[in-house]
Design a protein around this motif. Structure first.
Motif, mmCIF file in Angstrom:
data_model
loop_
_atom_site.group_PDB
_atom_site.id
_atom_site.type_symbol
_atom_site.label_atom_id
_atom_site.label_comp_id
_atom_site.label_asym_id
_atom_site.label_seq_id
_atom_site.Cartn_x
_atom_site.Cartn_y
_atom_site.Cartn_z
ATOM 1 N N LYS A 195 12.416 -33.824 -30.871
ATOM 2 C CA LYS A 195 11.096 -33.292 -31.649
ATOM 3 C C LYS A 195 11.248 -31.798 -31.204
ATOM 4 C CE LYS A 195 6.948 -33.090 -33.214
ATOM 5 N NZ LYS A 195 6.402 -33.508 -34.587
ATOM 6 N N SER A 211 18.252 -42.825 -36.170
ATOM 7 C CA SER A 211 17.318 -43.527 -36.700
ATOM 8 C C SER A 211 18.053 -44.552 -37.685
ATOM 9 C CB SER A 211 16.526 -42.938 -37.630
ATOM 10 O OG SER A 211 15.415 -42.111 -36.816
ATOM 11 N N TRP A 218 19.842 -52.917 -35.512
ATOM 12 C CA TRP A 218 18.983 -53.948 -35.544
ATOM 13 C C TRP A 218 19.129 -55.244 -36.549
ATOM 14 C CZ3 TRP A 218 14.908 -55.757 -38.914
ATOM 15 C CH2 TRP A 218 14.148 -56.343 -38.346
ATOM 16 N N ALA A 221 22.292 -57.225 -35.542
ATOM 17 C CA ALA A 221 21.739 -57.961 -34.274
ATOM 18 C C ALA A 221 20.976 -59.126 -34.821
ATOM 19 C CB ALA A 221 21.072 -57.206 -33.298
ATOM 20 N N LEU B 26 10.900 -48.897 -37.005
ATOM 21 C CA LEU B 26 12.271 -49.058 -36.542
ATOM 22 C C LEU B 26 12.825 -47.716 -36.290
ATOM 23 C CD1 LEU B 26 14.126 -51.192 -35.965
ATOM 24 C CD2 LEU B 26 14.426 -51.435 -38.301
ATOM 25 N N ALA B 27 12.615 -46.888 -37.445
ATOM 26 C CA ALA B 27 13.164 -45.545 -37.283
ATOM 27 C C ALA B 27 12.718 -44.572 -36.350
ATOM 28 C CB ALA B 27 13.057 -44.699 -38.577
ATOM 29 N N ARG B 28 11.493 -44.919 -35.762
ATOM 30 C CA ARG B 28 11.081 -44.209 -34.699
ATOM 31 C C ARG B 28 11.559 -44.511 -33.272
ATOM 32 N NH1 ARG B 28 6.416 -43.637 -38.023
ATOM 33 N NH2 ARG B 28 5.574 -45.912 -37.159
ATOM 34 N N PRO B 30 14.348 -45.034 -32.175
ATOM 35 C CA PRO B 30 15.298 -44.196 -31.348
ATOM 36 C C PRO B 30 14.658 -42.820 -30.675
ATOM 37 C CG PRO B 30 16.162 -44.749 -33.485
ATOM 38 C CD PRO B 30 14.798 -45.012 -33.224
ATOM 39 N N GLN B 31 13.876 -42.327 -31.458
ATOM 40 C CA GLN B 31 13.137 -41.036 -30.939
ATOM 41 C C GLN B 31 12.420 -41.353 -29.332
ATOM 42 O OE1 GLN B 31 10.484 -39.302 -33.769
ATOM 43 N NE2 GLN B 31 11.752 -40.154 -35.423
ATOM 44 N N HIS B 34 15.151 -41.581 -26.806
ATOM 45 C CA HIS B 34 15.950 -40.541 -26.670
ATOM 46 C C HIS B 34 14.615 -39.835 -25.349
ATOM 47 C CE1 HIS B 34 18.950 -40.296 -29.324
ATOM 48 N NE2 HIS B 34 18.142 -40.052 -30.381
ATOM 49 N N LEU B 56 5.617 -36.291 -28.478
ATOM 50 C CA LEU B 56 6.296 -36.545 -29.685
ATOM 51 C C LEU B 56 5.446 -36.379 -31.087
ATOM 52 C CD1 LEU B 56 8.628 -37.380 -28.016
ATOM 53 C CD2 LEU B 56 8.554 -39.593 -28.982
ATOM 54 N N PHE B 92 16.151 -54.802 -28.091
ATOM 55 C CA PHE B 92 15.790 -55.012 -29.554
ATOM 56 C C PHE B 92 16.567 -54.429 -30.465
ATOM 57 C CE2 PHE B 92 12.858 -53.858 -33.002
ATOM 58 C CZ PHE B 92 12.244 -54.968 -33.433
ATOM 59 N N LEU B 93 17.088 -53.241 -30.188
ATOM 60 C CA LEU B 93 17.835 -52.554 -31.370
ATOM 61 C C LEU B 93 19.352 -53.137 -31.360
ATOM 62 C CD1 LEU B 93 16.798 -48.763 -31.167
ATOM 63 C CD2 LEU B 93 16.106 -50.788 -32.686
ATOM 64 N N GLY B 94 19.693 -53.983 -30.363
ATOM 65 C CA GLY B 94 20.902 -54.492 -30.303
ATOM 66 C C GLY B 94 22.113 -53.538 -29.640
ATOM 67 N N TRP B 95 21.609 -52.472 -29.197
ATOM 68 C CA TRP B 95 22.497 -51.496 -28.648
ATOM 69 C C TRP B 95 23.193 -51.858 -27.407
ATOM 70 C CZ3 TRP B 95 19.191 -46.205 -29.041
ATOM 71 C CH2 TRP B 95 19.143 -45.940 -30.620
ATOM 72 N N PHE B 122 25.152 -45.822 -28.121
ATOM 73 C CA PHE B 122 24.030 -46.472 -28.735
ATOM 74 C C PHE B 122 24.809 -47.662 -29.465
ATOM 75 C CE2 PHE B 122 22.852 -41.808 -28.178
ATOM 76 C CZ PHE B 122 21.761 -42.206 -27.686
#
Lengths: 234, 234
Positions: A195, A211, A218, A221, B26-28, B30-31, B34, B56, B92-95, B122
DNA sequence: GTAGACTCGATCCATGGTTATCGATATAAA
DNA sequence: TTTATATCGATAACCATGGATCGAGTCTAC
């Protein structure tokens, strides 16, 4: 009480960013554009929202609304002129005027963008690259010079560059953004997953690959969780 | 009337894709990830939604809502454990599970993605590249072999690859997608600016650089229109 | 030990984008 | 010329997301 609805004095009360078009619509316009250019190449001169929607996976109403924002007017039964529509989108998006840009971070991604000739068709011309690494300094990548970062602010000002592209590692992004602001750059296309802290009036758009990656992984998974569960159930 | 609210039998009536988390959230994620990794690197072990939001540019409520989707539970006054939070997001994201992927289109952008080591953190590992160009065939780019496109479907099946990345020119993208589907690939990350036609069950995500570009150039164009108008007014 | 402040979690409301509906109009066919 | 149909443009309902509020709980300070 008389309300002044003189349109020449826009209502910009308080908020300085009156979108006047929904962000999602704006993001869809390039898709229409791609599609319409294809149509034109095939010699098709007229089309309708129904057809566009069918080919692009959207409902006709949405297509119509999106296109209306560009100011185009269609005719019942006939639809729109493909050529006019392309023209309207390009004008609306400002793709007729070239935006010159500086790119910072001549790594893998930066190099790729420097070599992406297609951008020039959409009003974007990257005129120079910058990098902190002295080894890259003075090199030419895809016919663009790589300059030291220190020169960015001064050059941007003198060449009146308005757009900056950041493809550095995340650690370096903020410092680069600061330089860009110092150089009078108006908008930043940021590929680094951070950011950025910039003054209010600077336009920043993040292109966060992570993202998308998050969404994809996701969904994958979850799919495998579900199919696993189904297997257990059997 | 008795309503069965047994949660073990989800309501999936009709729609097969119950998102259960808003796409923007969901898109947030990863932020947040990080940011939290950064915090952890600084030795910070606890944090709150207020702090995250401040850094953020989000309001605390939104942060809290987003994080709740991952299943994390916080404690009043204290907030969340940074380590637990990172763990929760990754799970959660399956990383945690590696997704192996094939990439098609070893051009500028494809090369850049092949060289992007950060992806491996990731859950994404690109294991091979494909290209139609015989000149590229047999080469190695960033330690990944470039193979002829014809081998994709067979190899994907045998290696049970689930993810495909398309970085070809738009004309070639549909044909590539067809091959991927033939090879049993489940999800496609599409960088080509075209709408892909694939079977219902395939997950497709478009990374359309032109969408962002459109937004940027529209905003820039509008800004200059406005400032022009202001000049005229003077 | 107690009061106070801060944060989480849940519920409720507002905003905005998407979808559905309806009248108007132009083309094509009878 | 007249009628039928397809499409546009506008209005209205709907739904998802974002933001606000409130009670409950925990830690800190006194």
């Amino acid at each position: 009480m008389v309300i002044d609805i003189n349109l020449s004095t826009p209502l910009r009360v308080g908020r300085q960013e009156a979108p006047s078009i929904p962000q999602p619509s704006l993001a869809r316009l390039p898709q229409y554009h791609h599609y319409l250019v294809d149509l034109a190449a095939k010699g098709i001169t007229q089309t309708t929202c129904s057809v566009i929607g069918r080919d692009l996976g959207l409902i006709p109403v949405q297509v119509r609304k999106d296109l209306q924002h560009t100011g185009i007017i269609g005719r019942p039964k006939t639809g729109y002129s493909v050529a006019e529509l392309i023209q309207a989108i390009e004008t609306f998006l400002g793709w007729n005027n070239i935006n010159e840009a500086f790119l910072v971070g001549a790594g893998n991604l930066g190099t790729a963008l420097l070599g992406h000739e297609r951008f020039s068709k959409f009003g974007l011309r990257i005129v120079a690259a910058f990098d902190r690494d002295p080894a890259k300094e003075g090199q030419w990548i895809h016919e663009k010079a790589v300059l030291p970062l220190e020169e960015l602010a001064d050059l941007a000002q003198r060449m009146s560059i308005h757009l900056g592209i950041i493809t550095t590692p995340p650690e370096a992004a903020q410092a680069v953004a600061d330089e860009m602001v110092k150089g009078g750059i108006q908008a930043i296309w940021n590929f680094a997953p951070v950011k950025l802290k910039v003054p209010e009036h600077i336009i920043v758009h993040n292109e966060d690959l992570y993202s998308t990656l998050a969404t994809l992984s996701w969904k994958l998974a979850r799919r495998f969780r579900v199919s696993l569960k189904e297997k257990e159930a059997v």
